[in-house]
Design an enzyme around this catalytic site. Structure first.
Site, mmCIF file in Angstrom:
data_model
loop_
_atom_site.group_PDB
_atom_site.id
_atom_site.type_symbol
_atom_site.label_atom_id
_atom_site.label_comp_id
_atom_site.label_asym_id
_atom_site.label_seq_id
_atom_site.Cartn_x
_atom_site.Cartn_y
_atom_site.Cartn_z
ATOM 1 N N HIS A 88 -1.769 -3.280 -4.093
ATOM 2 C CA HIS A 88 -1.714 -2.052 -3.310
ATOM 3 C C HIS A 88 -3.057 -1.328 -3.376
ATOM 4 O O HIS A 88 -3.780 -1.393 -4.379
ATOM 5 C CB HIS A 88 -0.598 -1.135 -3.831
ATOM 6 C CG HIS A 88 -0.293 0.004 -2.917
ATOM 7 N ND1 HIS A 88 -1.035 1.172 -2.935
ATOM 8 C CD2 HIS A 88 0.644 0.163 -1.958
ATOM 9 C CE1 HIS A 88 -0.552 1.999 -2.036
ATOM 10 N NE2 HIS A 88 0.474 1.417 -1.414
ATOM 11 N N GLU B 282 -0.905 -2.459 5.150
ATOM 12 C CA GLU B 282 -0.964 -1.004 5.023
ATOM 13 C C GLU B 282 -2.411 -0.569 5.204
ATOM 14 O O GLU B 282 -3.199 -0.597 4.245
ATOM 15 C CB GLU B 282 -0.466 -0.569 3.636
ATOM 16 C CG GLU B 282 0.995 -0.848 3.385
ATOM 17 C CD GLU B 282 1.478 -0.166 2.119
ATOM 18 O OE1 GLU B 282 2.466 0.569 2.198
ATOM 19 O OE2 GLU B 282 0.846 -0.335 1.067
#
Length: 259
Positions: free
Chosen positions: A102, A174
């Site tokens: 992430h 993302e």
């Protein structure tokens, strides 16, 4: 088991306390037990709580189709790695998924491509499905975003290739500039990038699904249609009824496709 046609994932990050995590999970478990699209497996749902809540969350979701996972793991399977959590332990706790790479891990904890590749290999080695986060830092063209994501993907797969591992991988695209923003990336931009990511071909026996994250919430899936395989949800799913609305949108999308 039939693969869900739409996949929804929720990361709770570090927003909830232990008791808040359990309360949220209990509400979501009730929704999952009653929602036809979850019950029949057409819409899949996985939840990634904080490490200390994995076991209890798994118990709450037992008897439902909802699966659980972790937000990170160590690249080593055992040893003197103080404060880390291993893939074998996550699997023992009932985890099916693990989030890897992430942007917040890269930015705040200085995770490198080498470490991310080692973590992805550890996930596959231990029977966990990686939820591999990819994303560009700045708002670029769709072609540039796809190229950057391809570079990140190739780097992330390097260790798994060396170990001759294979398996399913969920690509959670993302764009970093959309994480924590008031709204997601523009709909047409999401559609273009996800279409490009779906078409990526890489060496090795890997199977990919592409879900979108980055301020994803209610209303987005209905607008995107089948341009994505699902959504990776954060704070906009922290209200159980908002998550139910997103599940409803997924079910309506599938019904419209069949009509």
């Amino acid at each position: 088991m039939t693969q869900p046609r739409i996949m929804l994932g929720v990361s709770l990050k570090m927003y909830f306390s232990y008791q808040q995590t359990l309360a949220w999970s209990q509400e979501v478990a009730e929704i999952a037990r009653r929602h036809p699209a979850i019950v029949n497996g057409e819409v899949g749902l996985f939840v990634l709580p904080s490490f200390p809540a994995i076991a209890a969350t798994g118990e709450i979701f037992s008897g439902t189709p909802v699966t659980i996972g972790a937000q990170d793991l160590c690249w080593a399977d055992n040893g003197a790695w103080t404060g880390e959590v291993s893939g074998p332990m996550l699997a023992e706790l009932g985890s099916r998924w693990v989030e890897i790479g992430h942007a917040e891990r890269r930015r705040h904890f200085a995770e490198t491509d080498t470490q991310i590749a080692a973590k992805l290999a550890a996930a596959l080695r231990n029977g966990l499905t990686p939820v591999l986060c990819l994303g560009e830092e700045q708002h670029l063209s769709s072609e540039q975003a796809i190229a950057i994501c391809r570079q990140q993907l190739e780097a992330a797969l390097s260790e798994a290739r060396e170990q001759q591992l294979n398996g399913d991988i969920v690509i959670a695209w993302e764009p970093q500039w959309a994480i924590g923003a008031p709204a997601p990336a523009p709909d047409d931009f999401i559609a273009e990038v996800c279409a490009g990511l779906r078409q990526l071909r890489v060496a090795g026996d890997f199977r990919f699904r592409v879900i979108y994250g980055g301020s994803a919430g209610p209303g987005l899936l209905a607008r995107l249609g089948h341009h994505v395989d699902g959504l990776f949800l954060g704070r906009f799913a922290h209200q159980p009824q908002a998550l139910r609305q997103i599940i409803d949108e997924a079910a309506a999308l599938l019904t419209a496709t069949e009509a």
